[in-house]
Every structure is written in structure tokens, then in C-alpha cells.
Design a protein around this motif. Structure first.
Motif, short mmCIF file in Angstrom:
data_model
loop_
_atom_site.label_atom_id
_atom_site.label_comp_id
_atom_site.label_asym_id
_atom_site.label_seq_id
_atom_site.Cartn_x
_atom_site.Cartn_y
_atom_site.Cartn_z
N SER A 363 -52.93 0.59 -4.42
CA SER A 363 -51.50 0.32 -4.38
C SER A 363 -51.05 -0.36 -5.67
O SER A 363 -51.62 -1.35 -6.10
N ARG A 364 -49.97 0.18 -6.26
CA ARG A 364 -49.41 -0.43 -7.45
C ARG A 364 -48.57 -1.66 -7.11
O ARG A 364 -48.22 -2.45 -7.98
N GLU A 418 -43.42 1.47 -13.98
CA GLU A 418 -43.65 1.99 -12.62
C GLU A 418 -42.41 2.69 -12.06
O GLU A 418 -42.54 3.58 -11.21
N ALA A 422 -42.57 5.89 -9.40
CA ALA A 422 -42.39 5.65 -7.96
C ALA A 422 -41.21 6.44 -7.41
O ALA A 422 -40.21 6.65 -8.10
N SER A 426 -39.10 5.16 -1.64
CA SER A 426 -40.34 4.57 -1.14
C SER A 426 -40.24 3.05 -1.16
O SER A 426 -39.42 2.48 -1.90
N LEU A 428 -42.21 0.92 -2.52
CA LEU A 428 -42.48 0.44 -3.88
C LEU A 428 -41.28 0.70 -4.78
O LEU A 428 -40.89 -0.16 -5.59
N GLY A 429 -40.67 1.89 -4.63
CA GLY A 429 -39.50 2.21 -5.43
C GLY A 429 -38.36 1.22 -5.20
O GLY A 429 -37.69 0.79 -6.14
#
Length: 549
Positions: A363-364, A418, A422, A426, A428-429
Motif C-alpha cells: 500500500s502506498r 502519487e 492513484a 479510490s 488513496l486518491g
């Protein structure tokens, strides 16, 4: 020749068939690629909705702590690419701990030394202090001591004030006019009410510090022998708040003169004029001075969450304003805006807290969370090492420039990189997009050592209102909501300055009812942070002062 023509024709047909088949294969590959893309989009959308459900369940049923398990923390080493490369790799790390003795281990003599002490000696009566064998007088050879913490139950009683008037009969005989002298009764904050300052303070303290709604207080006073309706109690509170408006105005004036303010807001239900719950959400806004010395906490009731509310309240403020990511605060003019790192960290925490094993390792989001943890670690070390020093803010400023500034710049670079990879919808986004909006203002955080890394001070200050709201559920009228804002402001500011709230309120009422002039200079000596307040109003048990809820 005929054979050659036949072969040529066959070759052409073969080429046409092959070309046609290649086109069909290419078309099928495009269709498959489109299907794969559609499947991936559906998978991402499904993951997005699953994450939304998990977040909702966590908020309702989960723990609020943002601590990460040890096995998750070990994966933070995956962030070497974005970490501070100037920090040398340790060979052997020696860890030492300094632990302060918690309040639960402080001796009872230390905790209770400030209380009134009544000594009761248990001796033999003089006629019994003789030996039952030889009948000679007994001699004291020692004592034992046992301490008992006593509680005096609350008690209501009527204090009747009878004032006398006097006349000079001699003057009356001489000129026919008697010289009349009348004794004046003690002044009261609520002139036409029978409520004493002690009773008013007790009612306010029960509601605003201990979240006891008025309908419960009604039964509480009933058991003490007095029938006090919640309407009567409510009228007392609103009338007291009206008298406190001058104090609130001085507190606001001083807050606006400060160089650093934190703000937050929360909803409140208010009953409309027809006795129905208002459909539209109403809001209680909070403004707090960021400095730890002489803190001021103000509540402000407003009918909306419009950006005009903080803009109007802070129109005379020209310092640093720290808030969460709500865009409504951006309308405040003439301020430097700094956001809250805790809100940024929470976005990444909501992702990594649900992952384990390979999923967590790949996972970033772990990298983003790690940047936040590095910054918080520096703040913790600074607090443990320097807090209380006269030059604490200066040292904090210097070390932040040295250690925190490079991490913030690397964090910003990580977000920019990132964001290109991404998916926007999402988790993360969304975390990266949120960080993109808020992170650049942390360069302001580096300019002044008095600024905090997050807005948690304001969130802690608004928490008593949120907890109280769970008990009393709503405000009966807009005027009642305004009164609550005024009284909460005085109660929470008194608490933040280490005062015994109930005693301070009595003192404040005693002073206000005897003041002819209520201008700023006069009222300043009675403010919760004033050095002129008597010591008896100050919290004696130091373990409770500044304790976080």
C-alpha cells in the motif's frame, strides 16, 4: 502461365483471409481490453464502496484511537524512497524511558493536602483513665492515625434578609423633617430572583460542566426539598447569561487581539418558535486562542454553517487561523491559514488500519501515514524535552526548521507523484487530493514556534459541548442556544485557566453585581486568566489541571 496465375490468385486470397483474420483478432483484442478495463473499473468502484462501509462501521462501532499495530508499523521501512535521506542509519539504538508518576500513585496526603482538616481525638474520659488492676492513672504511650474523607451532602435553606430603616426624631422636632437612614440589602446579580449566587453557580455547573440536563436537576432539587421547575431553572440561566454578556465581549476582544486562533464547529438542534425541532441544522462555532498561556475559549451560536459566520466573527482578527479542511474558513480575510495535520493523517489511517500482510506492504498509503508519524514524533520529542522552558517556542521553531521542514517538502513531493497514479475515487486518491489542498500551508507552521501541528486544541475544547449535547439533546430556543454559548465560553475558559468553575462563577457574580462601570479595563481584573484572582479560586489538585478528556 495458367498455373502461375492460379498460384497468384491463391496467394492473394490467402493474404485477404489472413488480413481479415488479423483485423478480427485485433477487434477482439480491443473488445477484450475494453471488457478488462470495465471489469477493473467495477472492481475499483466495489473497493471504494466497501471502504466507505468499513469507514462508517468503524466510526459507529470502532475505536477512535489512531494507533497502528506493531506489525503494521514495521512496514513503514517501505518508504525509503520518500524518507529523509539526511538522517544517518543507526547501528545500535539505546532507549531510555522517563516516566512521571501518575496521579493514581501520588500519595493521598499530596492529593488531599489542600482540603480542610478536622482533627477528632478519641481519649478516655478523665474518670476512666485509671488502671483497672492497680487503679493508678494511665499515661499516654502512643497514638494511631486514620484519615477518613468525608462528604457533606448538599443542603438548601432560605436566607431571609431584613433591612431596617432609622429616623432621627430630634431633627424631626426641630425642622419637621426626620433624617432617615436605611440599611441596604446585599446586591444580587438577578435582582428580582430569589436565586443566590451559590445556587445559580451550582445549576450552571451541573448543566455545563457535568452535562446534567434541567429535567434531571428538577428531580435533584426536589429530593433536596425544593420544587424548582425546569422552566424556572432555564429562566435563571438565560438571565445570568445576559449579565455575563459584558464578560463575553471582553473575552472576545482579547481573543481577536491574539496572534493565533484555532476554530471548529459542530451541529446543535434548536426548537423553533412553534415548539417543533428545526429542520435545518444549526451550528455552534468555537474559537480558541492557540497559545497555552492565558487561554480563551469562545462559543458562538449561528443558524447556518455559512462562511459568513467565521468571516464576521473574526473580521477584526489578523493573525494565524488554524482549522480543519472545511472550506468555509477560507473566506476569513487578513489571516494566514494553517490546516490540521491530524485530519490529513486520519485519511491515511483509515486506509492502512484495515490492511495486513502483503496488502499493507504494497500500500502506498503507508508512506503518507509514515510522513505524518515522523512529524508527530518530532513534536512529541520537543514537548518532552523543552516544554516549560522560557525559550520553548524559540527552540521548537529552530528544530522544526532543521527536522520538520525537509519532511514536509518530501511529503508534498510524494503527494504530487502519487496523484498521477492513484484513481481519483479510490481511498488513496481521496487522501492524496485532501493532502494536496492542505499541505502547502504547513510552511506557515514552520515560521512560528508557538503554532501547533494540528487543530486538536479546538477539538478538545468543543468536546464538552458535544458530550453535553448527548444528554440535553437540544436547546429549547435560539435565545437559549445563545445563552449556552456565553456560559460555555466562561466555564471552559475558567477550566482551561485552572480555576474551580463553581467557585469562580460565584466570585464573578459577586463582583459584577457591585460594579457600576463594566468597561474592558475594569472587567479585565476579573477575567479567568487574571493574576488578581484570589488563590481560593484556583484548582489545588495540580493533577487535574490541564487533564485531557
Amino acid at each position: 502461365m495458367d498455373g502461375l496465375n492460379v498460384d497468384k490468385q491463391l496467394d492473394e486470397k490467402t493474404e485477404l483471409i489472413i488480413s481479415k483474420m488479423e483485423k478480427e483478432i485485433e477487434l477482439k483484442e480491443k473488445e477484450l481490453a475494453s471488457k478488462d478495463q470495465e471489469i477493473n473499473n467495477l472492481k475499483n468502484e466495489l473497493a471504494f464502496f466497501k471502504n466507505q462501509i468499513l469507514n462508517k462501521n468503524k466510526k459507529i462501532f470502532g475505536k477512535s484511537s489512531e494507533h497502528i499495530k506493531d506489525n503494521q508499523m514495521s512496514l513503514f521501512d517501505e518508504a525509503e524512497k520518500y524518507s529523509d535521506t539526511k538522517v544517518a542509519e543507526p547501528t545500535i539504538e539505546e532507549i531510555t524511558y522517563k516516566r512521571k508518576k501518575s496521579s493514581s500513585y501520588v500519595g493521598k496526603k499530596d492529593n488531599l493536602a489542600h482540603l480542610e482538616r478536622i482533627v477528632i481525638e478519641h481519649k478516655l474520659d478523665e474518670d476512666k483513665a485509671f488502671c483497672d488492676k492497680c487503679h493508678n492513672e494511665l499515661t499516654v504511650i502512643g497514638t494511631k492515625t486514620k484519615e477518613v474523607l468525608k462528604y457533606k451532602p448538599a443542603e438548601l435553606y432560605i436566607e431571609e434578609h431584613i433591612t431596617y430603616s432609622y429616623a432621627c426624631k430630634s431633627c424631626e422636632e426641630i425642622d419637621g423633617n426626620a433624617n432617615i437612614i436605611s440599611i441596604k440589602a446585599p446586591n444580587a446579580l438577578l435582582y428580582k430572583s430569589m436565586a443566590s449566587h451559590e445556587l445559580l453557580s451550582h445549576v450552571i455547573n451541573l448543566k455545563y460542566q457535568y452535562a446534567m440536563p434541567l429535567y434531571r436537576q428538577e428531580t435533584y432539587f426536589d429530593m433536596l426539598g425544593a420544587s424548582l421547575s425546569r422552566q424556572t431553572l432555564s429562566n435563571w440561566i438565560i438571565a445570568t447569561a445576559d449579565e455575563f454578556e459584558a464578560v463575553y465581549d471582553v473575552m472576545k476582544e482579547k481573543l481577536l487581539e491574539s496572534h493565533y486562533v484555532q476554530a471548529d464547529e459542530t451541529t446543535v438542534v434548536v426548537v423553533d418558535s412553534k415548539g417543533q425541532d428545526s429542520k435545518a441544522k444549526k451550528y455552534m462555532w468555537l474559537y480558541k486562542t492557540g497559545e497555552w498561556k492565558n487561554p480563551i475559549i469562545l462559543y458562538d451560536y449561528q443558524r447556518t454553517r455559512s462562511s459568513t459566520c467565521p468571516k464576521e466573527f473574526l473580521k477584526d482578527f489578523s493573525g494565524v487561523l488554524q482549522t480543519d479542511g472545511y472550506q468555509g474558513y477560507n473566506s476569513v480575510e487578513n489571516v494566514k491559514h494553517i490546516y490540521c495535520l491530524a485530519h490529513i493523517r486520519r485519511k491515511y489511517f483509515e486506509i492502512v488500519s484495515k490492511l495486513e500482510g502483503e496488502a499493507l506492504k504494497n500500500s502506498r498509503a503507508v508512506i503518507g501515514f509514515n510522513f505524518c508519524e515522523q512529524l508527530y514524533k518530532i513534536e512529541k520529542e520537543l514537548k518532552e524535552k523543552y516544554e516549560g522552558d522560557d525559550d520553548y517556542y524559540k527552540k521548537r521553531h529552530e528544530i522544526r526548521l532543521e527536522k520538520s521542514a525537509p519532511i514536509i517538502e518530501e511529503f508534498i513531493k510524494y503527494v504530487d507523484i502519487e496523484l498521477n497514479n492513484a484513481l481519483p475515487r479510490s481511498p488513496l486518491g481521496q487522501a492524496l487530493e485532501y493532502s494536496k489542498k492542505l499541505l502547502p500551508t504547513f510552511r506557515t507552521f514552520l515560521t512560528d514556534g508557538s503554532l501547533e501541528i494540528d487543530n486538536n486544541g479546538a477539538e478538545r475544547a468543543i468536546k464538552p459541548f458535544v458530550l453535553g449535547r448527548k444528554n440535553w439533546l437540544m436547546c429549547n430556543t435560539p435565545k437559549g442556544a445563545r445563552s449556552s454559548a456565553v456560559i460555555y465560553s466562561i466555564v471552559e475558559t475558567a477550566k482551561a485557566n485552572g480555576l474551580v468553575v463553581e467557585k469562580y462563577l460565584v466570585y464573578l457574580m459577586d463582583m459584577l453585581c457591585n460594579l457600576e462601570n463594566k468597561d474592558t479595563d475594569t472587567l479585565l481584573k476579573y477575567m479567568p486568566w487574571s493574576n488578581e484572582l484570589p488563590d481560593k479560586l484556583k484548582l489545588q489538585n495540580k493533577n487535574l489541571h490541564g487533564k485531557k478528556d
